[in-house]
Design a protein around this motif. Structure first.
Motif, PDB file in Angstrom:
ATOM      1  N   THR A  47       0.854  -1.141  -0.086  1.00  0.00           N
ATOM      2  CA  THR A  47      -0.057   0.067   0.007  1.00  0.00           C
ATOM      3  C   THR A  47       0.935   1.376  -0.045  1.00  0.00           C
ATOM      4  O   THR A  47       2.145   0.811  -0.139  1.00  0.00           O
ATOM      5  CB  THR A  47      -0.850  -0.026   1.473  1.00  0.00           C
ATOM      6  OG1 THR A  47       0.087   0.114   2.365  1.00  0.00           O
ATOM      7  CG2 THR A  47      -1.569  -1.273   1.465  1.00  0.00           C
ATOM      8  N   THR A  48       0.174   2.438   0.398  1.00  0.00           N
ATOM      9  CA  THR A  48       1.077   3.612   0.263  1.00  0.00           C
ATOM     10  C   THR A  48       1.972   3.742   1.649  1.00  0.00           C
ATOM     11  O   THR A  48       2.478   4.691   2.005  1.00  0.00           O
ATOM     12  CB  THR A  48       0.639   4.873   0.031  1.00  0.00           C
ATOM     13  OG1 THR A  48      -0.883   4.747   0.938  1.00  0.00           O
ATOM     14  CG2 THR A  48      -0.041   4.829  -1.321  1.00  0.00           C
ATOM     15  N   ILE A  78      14.682  -5.152  -3.602  1.00  0.00           N
ATOM     16  CA  ILE A  78      13.225  -5.413  -3.466  1.00  0.00           C
ATOM     17  C   ILE A  78      12.676  -4.347  -4.495  1.00  0.00           C
ATOM     18  O   ILE A  78      12.705  -3.222  -4.571  1.00  0.00           O
ATOM     19  CB  ILE A  78      13.018  -4.736  -2.241  1.00  0.00           C
ATOM     20  CG1 ILE A  78      13.595  -5.405  -1.137  1.00  0.00           C
ATOM     21  CG2 ILE A  78      11.347  -4.678  -1.860  1.00  0.00           C
ATOM     22  CD1 ILE A  78      13.187  -4.758   0.511  1.00  0.00           C
ATOM     23  N   GLU A  79      11.660  -5.130  -5.519  1.00  0.00           N
ATOM     24  CA  GLU A  79      11.050  -4.556  -6.212  1.00  0.00           C
ATOM     25  C   GLU A  79       9.709  -3.981  -5.488  1.00  0.00           C
ATOM     26  O   GLU A  79       8.813  -4.899  -4.833  1.00  0.00           O
ATOM     27  CB  GLU A  79      10.585  -5.248  -7.532  1.00  0.00           C
ATOM     28  CG  GLU A  79       9.786  -4.778  -8.358  1.00  0.00           C
ATOM     29  CD  GLU A  79       9.224  -5.743  -9.562  1.00  0.00           C
ATOM     30  OE1 GLU A  79       8.218  -5.511 -10.062  1.00  0.00           O
ATOM     31  OE2 GLU A  79       9.942  -6.830  -9.714  1.00  0.00           O
ATOM     32  N   LEU A  80       9.361  -2.921  -5.758  1.00  0.00           N
ATOM     33  CA  LEU A  80       7.769  -2.357  -4.907  1.00  0.00           C
ATOM     34  C   LEU A  80       6.739  -2.403  -6.152  1.00  0.00           C
ATOM     35  O   LEU A  80       6.974  -1.660  -7.114  1.00  0.00           O
ATOM     36  CB  LEU A  80       8.199  -0.884  -4.724  1.00  0.00           C
ATOM     37  CG  LEU A  80       9.185  -0.782  -3.458  1.00  0.00           C
ATOM     38  CD1 LEU A  80       9.413   0.801  -3.219  1.00  0.00           C
ATOM     39  CD2 LEU A  80       9.380  -1.478  -2.203  1.00  0.00           C
ATOM     40  N   GLN A  81       5.904  -3.183  -5.737  1.00  0.00           N
ATOM     41  CA  GLN A  81       4.563  -3.190  -6.626  1.00  0.00           C
ATOM     42  C   GLN A  81       3.543  -2.528  -5.685  1.00  0.00           C
ATOM     43  O   GLN A  81       3.190  -2.666  -4.505  1.00  0.00           O
ATOM     44  CB  GLN A  81       4.029  -4.535  -6.795  1.00  0.00           C
ATOM     45  CG  GLN A  81       5.173  -5.324  -8.158  1.00  0.00           C
ATOM     46  CD  GLN A  81       4.624  -6.725  -8.104  1.00  0.00           C
ATOM     47  OE1 GLN A  81       3.389  -7.152  -7.833  1.00  0.00           O
ATOM     48  NE2 GLN A  81       5.186  -7.368  -9.254  1.00  0.00           N
ATOM     49  N   MET A  82       2.688  -1.648  -6.408  1.00  0.00           N
ATOM     50  CA  MET A  82       1.703  -0.787  -5.670  1.00  0.00           C
ATOM     51  C   MET A  82       0.322  -1.281  -6.008  1.00  0.00           C
ATOM     52  O   MET A  82      -0.001  -1.809  -7.003  1.00  0.00           O
ATOM     53  CB  MET A  82       1.876   0.721  -6.118  1.00  0.00           C
ATOM     54  CG  MET A  82       3.042   1.254  -5.991  1.00  0.00           C
ATOM     55  SD  MET A  82       3.413   1.484  -4.176  1.00  0.00           S
ATOM     56  CE  MET A  82       2.216   2.409  -3.394  1.00  0.00           C
ATOM     57  N   PRO A 104       3.068 -12.193  -5.241  1.00  0.00           N
ATOM     58  CA  PRO A 104       4.270 -11.416  -5.118  1.00  0.00           C
ATOM     59  C   PRO A 104       5.111 -12.343  -4.098  1.00  0.00           C
ATOM     60  O   PRO A 104       4.322 -13.033  -3.103  1.00  0.00           O
ATOM     61  CB  PRO A 104       3.909 -10.213  -4.802  1.00  0.00           C
ATOM     62  CG  PRO A 104       2.668 -10.312  -4.136  1.00  0.00           C
ATOM     63  CD  PRO A 104       1.910 -11.214  -5.291  1.00  0.00           C
ATOM     64  N   ASP A 105       6.266 -12.253  -3.677  1.00  0.00           N
ATOM     65  CA  ASP A 105       7.071 -12.857  -2.829  1.00  0.00           C
ATOM     66  C   ASP A 105       6.619 -12.522  -1.164  1.00  0.00           C
ATOM     67  O   ASP A 105       6.465 -13.378  -0.497  1.00  0.00           O
ATOM     68  CB  ASP A 105       8.535 -12.651  -2.760  1.00  0.00           C
ATOM     69  CG  ASP A 105       9.290 -13.012  -4.122  1.00  0.00           C
ATOM     70  OD1 ASP A 105       8.846 -14.096  -4.653  1.00  0.00           O
ATOM     71  OD2 ASP A 105       9.758 -12.207  -4.746  1.00  0.00           O
TER      72      ASP A 105
END
Length: 433
Positions: A47-48, A78-82, A104-105
């Motif tokens: 989330t944000t 770390i890849e951030l997915q929103m 996601p992991d």
């Protein structure tokens, strides 16, 4: 569930620019935290509550926390997915991805859908990564929520919240203690040029959760010990209808504006307070800090909060929600990094950064920000707060309550018929599960 709708809508854009710190140690670039050539990678769907927060101070604070975290792990990226602002849809999509092995992991899982993830068996155990003392410090309803049937914990619930009634003391000097008190105060505020009491009333989880306190205050139960819906039977049905009619009467009497049926975002309440168009709203504890930021000091001084009113002064309840961090990856190294992220970034530091209530009793003494009178009051209320039932059918019950509320608040269906339809649909969902 709570506040995420405040800032998540903007976060859906994939072109959102992360804040760049002047610190030479900054390792956040675009969607990536860490060195681009790091040999180990983990995907974190969030989330944000992170570097993409729309509040600059929070974004910068989270950037530092993430930078410090990855600096201790130079071999990790770390890849951030929103997530988008539609939390229910996002969580449902992630559950399906988890079942198919494409999740996601590591991810933020809303506490109200955690039972579905546990039932599906898609979460990895965090028990090896948290001590018995850490787990023992959790509030009982938090500990119960993350624990599986086998006694292991399958997420780390790091923040919680509760609902209260906010009021402008210049317009509403005394805290309403009962439903009748609130109606009178809201009508008085309308006479003084306000629009009445505001609350969530559209297709939104907050609509259900904010309202449920009125049902729980009467001792009502949504489900039985087996997780079967029972809110449409016997005394529970009477209490449920009474709580729905309370909201209906607020709208029909003019104590609440008709537009509450379209509100599904706590931001609306902050905006109305800033614009001076309302003196009363049902909101979350986190909004107190937001009001302090949004309003001039003189205006903020006019605002206070109190427990949600009940049918009588002695019948009170409030909903307690919050967010967890959980791991889907079957790679033990990634599970450990996910657990470490929950501990080092979220459990404590993020609570203090955003004044989100910790789920561990000992953290209230550790961080000075929680020593304020407001946060002490919130912490005390957590002891009598009520979480959503740990039943896999709850999300569908919530969905049906949202549909029901829309019909009732717009006056398109009688309360009894709307309640019976919601109960019938919830019961059918339980039988299918």
């Amino acid at each position: 569930m709570r506040k995420k709708a405040i800032t998540l809508a903007l976060a859906a854009s994939t072109i959102f620019t992360l804040p760049q710190l002047s610190n030479a140690q900054d390792t956040i670039t675009g969607d990536i935290v860490g060195r681009p050539d790091a040999p180990n990678k983990m995907v974190f769907r969030m989330t944000t509550d992170g570097p993409r927060n729309n509040e600059p101070a929070y974004a910068q604070g989270y950037s530092k926390l993430f930078n410090d975290f990855i600096a201790k792990r130079p071999n990790w990226q770390i890849e951030l997915q929103m997530m988008s602002g539609d939390i229910g849809q996002e969580q449902a999509r992630m559950l399906e991805q988890a079942k198919s092995g494409s999740a996601p992991d590591c991810a933020a899982v809303d506490s109200f859908v955690l039972p579905l993830f546990k039932k599906a068996g898609v979460l990895q155990s965090f028990s090896p990564y948290f001590s018995k003392d850490e787990i023992a410090q959790l509030f009982p309803f938090i500990r119960d929520g993350i624990t599986g049937a086998d006694g292991n914990i399958y997420a780390w619930w790091w923040s919680t919240d509760l609902r209260v009634l906010y009021r402008n003391k210049d317009i509403v000097p005394d805290a309403p203690k009962t439903w009748d008190d609130l109606k009178k105060a809201a009508l008085s505020s309308v006479e003084q040029g306000m629009e009445g009491v505001l609350f969530n009333g559209s297709r939104y989880e907050g609509t259900t959760f904010d309202w449920l306190a009125n049902f729980w205050a009467q001792g009502g139960k949504l489900v039985d010990d087996e997780g079967k819906p029972i809110f449409g039977e016997g005394e529970n049905r009477e209490k449920f209808i009474k709580a729905v009619n309370y909201y209906r009467d607020l709208v029909e009497s003019g104590a609440a504006p008709k537009r509450v049926a379209t509100i599904g975002n706590y931001d609306d309440f902050n905006a109305a307070a800033a614009a001076g168009t309302t003196a009363l709203f049902v909101g979350g504890n986190w909004q107190y800090a937001q009001l302090r930021t949004a309003l001039d000091p003189d205006e903020f001084a006019k605002w206070s909060f109190s427990p949600l009113p009940g049918p009588t002064a002695d019948q009170r309840s409030t909903g307690t929600g919050g967010w967890t961090v959980a791991a889907f990856s079957k790679d033990a190294a990634k599970v450990k990094v996910c657990a470490d992220l929950a501990r080092e970034v979220y459990m404590g530091p993020a609570n203090a950064l955003q004044e989100q209530l910790p789920t561990r009793a000992d953290l209230y003494d550790k961080y000075e920000v929680f020593s304020s009178d407001a946060n002490k009051t919130f912490a005390a209320a957590l002891k009598v707060g009520q979480a959503r039932p740990w039943a896999p059918v709850y999300p569908e019950i919530s969905n049906q309550i949202q549909i029901m509320m829309g019909k009732v608040l717009t006056g398109t269906q009688a309360t009894e018929a709307a309640v019976d339809e919601a109960f019938s649909a919830s019961l059918s969902a339980f039988k299918r599960s």
